[in-house]
Design a protein around this motif. Structure first.
Motif: not given
Length: 574
Positions: A269-291
Motif C-alpha cells: 500500500f502506498n496511496d496518499k490522500l487528502v479530503y474535503i469535508t462538507i463543512d470546510e467547503l460550505m464555509a468557503t461558499i458562505e464567504k462568497r455569499v457574504g460578498r
C-alpha cells in the motif's frame, strides 16, 4: 639475555601488529556501519522529500478543487465528475454520463483540463496539472450530493441545510425527489473513522505495487489505487459502490515490515490522500455569499437617493419564514428582503368549542397544523399527515377520526368539527390580532371562540434584489435558497449604529447562519436548533448574536468556527 631480549621484542612486535589489525578491522567495520547508516539516512531523506512533493501536489489540487466549486457560476459548491476510462482514455476531461447513474462514475482521475458534453456549463477544468512525486496524475472521488444528476436532469440545492443528512424533505432529496444520501467516509490505517462528512477525496497513487500494471492505454483504478487486509476486514481506495463509500489513509508499505502481523502479509500500500469535508467547503461558499450580498446592499444604498445624506439600506424581512421575504416597514434586523413587496391577510374563526375555520393561502404559509384537544387521529388523505393528535397540512387534504375531521382545500380554506387549536408556520406577518398570537411573526397560533387576523402590510421601500435599485442577486442565490441562511441588520435614520467584536460605527452587516447545530456540544440555545423558526437562537450560535436585533452588538467577524459555532459575520459598511 640477548636471546631472551630478541624473543620478547618479536612478541611485542607481533602484539603491536595484532593490535593494529584489530584497530584496522574496527575502523573498516565502523566505515561499513557509517556507510549503512548514511545509505539508510539518504533513503529516508529521499523518501521524505518524495512524500513532501506528493503532499504539496495534493494540497494544491485540494485548494484548486474548492476554488473551482465555490466559483461555479450556476451552483456554487457543485463539483465536476472525474476523468474516467469509460471513453477509452484519461485525457484530463470530466466524464459526465447519460442514462442510468452508477456509483463508479464518481471515481476517476482529477479533471484538470475541462469538461465535455453532456457536462453542464461551465466546461472548464481545474487549471493545473498536479502529479505525485512519481509523475502520476492524481485521482479523485466525489460525493453524490455535490454533482449534477444527468439521469433526472437536476442539480443539487447546495446550502448549509444539506450538511446534516439524511434528509426527509425537499429541497435536498435527489433522484427526482425520492432519495437522500450520506457523505463519504475517511478511515485511518486501523479502520477507525476519521470523518463521515467528506465531500471529496483526492488521492496520489504512487509507484506501481503488488503486481499493478499501468502499461495499458487506460488502466482501471485497481492498477493505481491500493488495498490491504487487517484481520477479516479489507480496506481499499479502488472502488466506489455506495453513497457513503469509505476511503482509507493507510500506512505506507515502507513502514510495514514483513514481520508485522498487524496486517495480513504481504502488505502492499502506498496511496496518499487528502479530503474535503462538507463543512470546510460550505464555509468557503458562505464567504462568497457574504460578498455577493454585501455588494448588492451597497449598490442598493447608492441607488436609494441621489443625496448622500438621505441614502438608506432596505428594511429587513421577518426571519424564520420561507414564504414571505418582503420587507417590513421599520424592521432593521431579520431576513434579507429578497422578495418584492406585497400584502396578505389571513383569518381564523372559532365558531364554537367544536367548530372552527381558517383562511390562509398556502402561498403565504408553509403548513397549517391542527392539534386536537383529545384522542388521536386515525386516518389521513392528500397533503395532510398526522402524528397522534396533530394534523399537518401543506395543501389539500384531511385528517379524521370517525366523524371528527380537519380538512383543507388547495386554496388554504380549512375547517374542523372537533375541539383544537391552529398553528400557521413558515409565513411572515407583521400584525396579529384577536384570538391569534405570535412571538416573532413567522409562526401564528390561533384558538378559542371568536375571530383573529394576521396580516402582512405592503412595504414602502423600493425593492431590494431588483433592477430598479441596481441590486440584483445572482440567480443561484434564491435557486439554492440562501435567503434561508442569511441574517441582515442595518442602521437607518436616527437608529443607533451596530458593533461587531468591539468595532463600532457599523451601518450594515450580514451573518451567514450556517447549518443547524443539532447535536452536542449545542450552541447557546442549549438544545438542538430547529428550522424553520423565528427564534434567533435557532439560527445564531451565541447569545451575543442571537440578541443582536435588540442590542445591536455582534461577535467578532473573524471569530473561529467550532463544533458549536458556525456563524460568519460580514461588515457591509463602512
Amino acid at each position: 639475555m640477548a636471546h631472551q631480549y630478541n624473543y620478547s621484542s618479536q612478541a611485542n612486535s607481533r602484539l603491536r601488529q595484532g593490535g593494529a589489525v584489530l584497530i584496522l578491522m574496527a575502523f573498516i567495520l565502523g566505515l561499513g556501519a557509517v556507510a549503512y547508516l548514511l545509505k539508510a539516512y539518504n533513503a529516508d531523506a529521499a523518501k521524505a522529500k518524495q512524500d513532501e512533493k506528493t503532499y504539496q501536489a495534493l494540497s494544491a489540487a485540494k485548494q484548486a478543487l474548492i476554488a473551482w466549486a465555490v466559483s461555479h457560476p450556476n451552483t456554487p459548491g457543485l463539483m465536476p465528475y472525474p476523468d474516467r476510462n469509460g471513453d477509452g482514455n484519461y485525457d484530463g476531461n470530466s466524464d459526465c454520463y447519460t442514462g442510468v447513474f452508477q456509483y463508479g462514475f464518481l471515481l476517476g482521475q482529477l479533471p484538470t483540463v475541462g469538461q465535455t458534453n453532456p457536462c453542464v456549463t461551465p466546461q472548464t477544468g481545474l487549471g493545473g496539472d498536479w502529479r505525485d512525486s512519481q509523475g502520476n496524475r492524481l485521482w479523485y472521488a466525489v460525493s453524490r450530493n455535490l454533482v449534477h444528476d444527468y439521469e433526472h436532469s437536476e442539480s443539487p440545492v447546495i446550502n448549509p441545510g444539506m450538511n446534516n443528512p439524511p434528509h426527509a424533505v425537499t429541497p435536498y432529496l435527489r433522484q427526482g425527489g425520492i432519495q437522500s444520501y450520506p457523505w463519504l467516509k475517511v478511515l485511518d490505517r486501523n479502520g477507525n473513522l476519521v470523518s463521515d462528512r467528506v465531500a471529496a477525496v483526492i488521492l496520489a497513487p504512487g509507484s506501481p505495487i503488488g503486481g499493478q500494471n499501468r502499461s495499458a492505454f487506460a488502466p482501471n483504478a485497481s492498477e493505481y489505487l491500493d488495498s490491504f487486509q487487517k484481520g477479516a476486514a479489507i480496506y481499499n481506495n479502488r472502488a466506489y459502490a455506495t453513497a457513503d463509500e469509505d476511503f482509507v489513509i493507510g500506512e505506507d508499505s515502507s513502514n510495514v515490515p514483513a514481520s508485522d502481523l498487524t496486517f495480513v502479509q504481504p502488505y502492499q500500500f502506498n496511496d496518499k490522500l487528502v479530503y474535503i469535508t462538507i463543512d470546510e467547503l460550505m464555509a468557503t461558499i458562505e464567504k462568497r455569499v457574504g460578498r455577493e450580498v454585501g455588494t448588492q446592499l451597497k449598490d442598493y444604498y447608492v441607488a436609494s437617493n441621489a443625496i448622500i445624506a438621505n441614502r438608506f439600506y432596505p428594511y429587513a424581512a421577518i426571519m424564520g419564514g420561507n414564504k414571505n421575504y418582503s420587507c417590513v416597514v421599520g424592521k432593521l434586523a431579520g431576513a434579507l428582503p429578497v422578495a418584492a413587496s406585497h400584502s396578505s391577510s389571513c383569518s381564523y374563526t372559532g365558531i364554537s368549542a367544536t367548530s372552527s375555520t381558517s383562511s390562509c393561502s398556502f402561498a403565504e404559509v408553509e403548513a397549517v397544523i391542527f392539534t386536537k384537544t383529545s384522542l388521536n387521529f386515525t386516518y389521513r388523505a392528500g397533503a395532510c399527515q398526522f402524528s397522534g393528535k396533530i394534523c399537518t397540512c401543506s395543501g389539500a387534504g384531511t385528517c379524521t377520526r370517525a366523524t371528527q375531521q380537519f380538512i383543507c382545500d388547495a386554496a388554504g380554506e380549512c375547517s374542523a368539527n372537533v375541539a383544537g387549536s391552529y398553528q400557521f408556520t413558515g409565513g411572515g406577518f407583521d400584525s396579529v390580532t384577536g384570538k391569534c398570537s405570535t412571538s416573532c411573526g413567522s409562526d401564528i397560533s390561533c384558538s378559542g371562540t371568536g375571530g383573529g387576523m394576521f396580516t402582512h402590510s405592503s412595504c414602502t421601500d423600493a425593492p431590494f434584489n431588483d433592477v430598479t435599485t441596481n441590486s440584483i442577486l445572482p440567480i443561484w442565490f434564491t435557486d439554492n435558497l440562501w435567503q434561508d441562511y442569511v441574517y441582515y441588520a442595518a442602521q437607518r435614520g436616527v437608529s443607533p449604529t451596530l458593533s461587531a467584536g468591539g468595532i463600532n460605527g457599523i451601518t450594515a452587516l450580514t451573518v451567514t447562519t450556517g447549518y443547524s447545530i443539532a447535536i452536542v456540544p449545542f450552541a447557546s440555545k442549549g438544545s438542538a436548533q430547529v428550522r424553520l423558526s423565528c427564534n434567533l437562537s435557532d439560527h445564531m450560535d451565541t447569545n451575543v448574536n442571537a440578541t443582536g436585533d435588540a442590542t445591536n452588538i455582534y461577535e467578532l467577524t473573524n471569530k473561529p468556527r467550532s463544533r458549536n459555532y458556525n456563524d460568519q459575520i460580514f461588515v457591509v459598511s463602512p
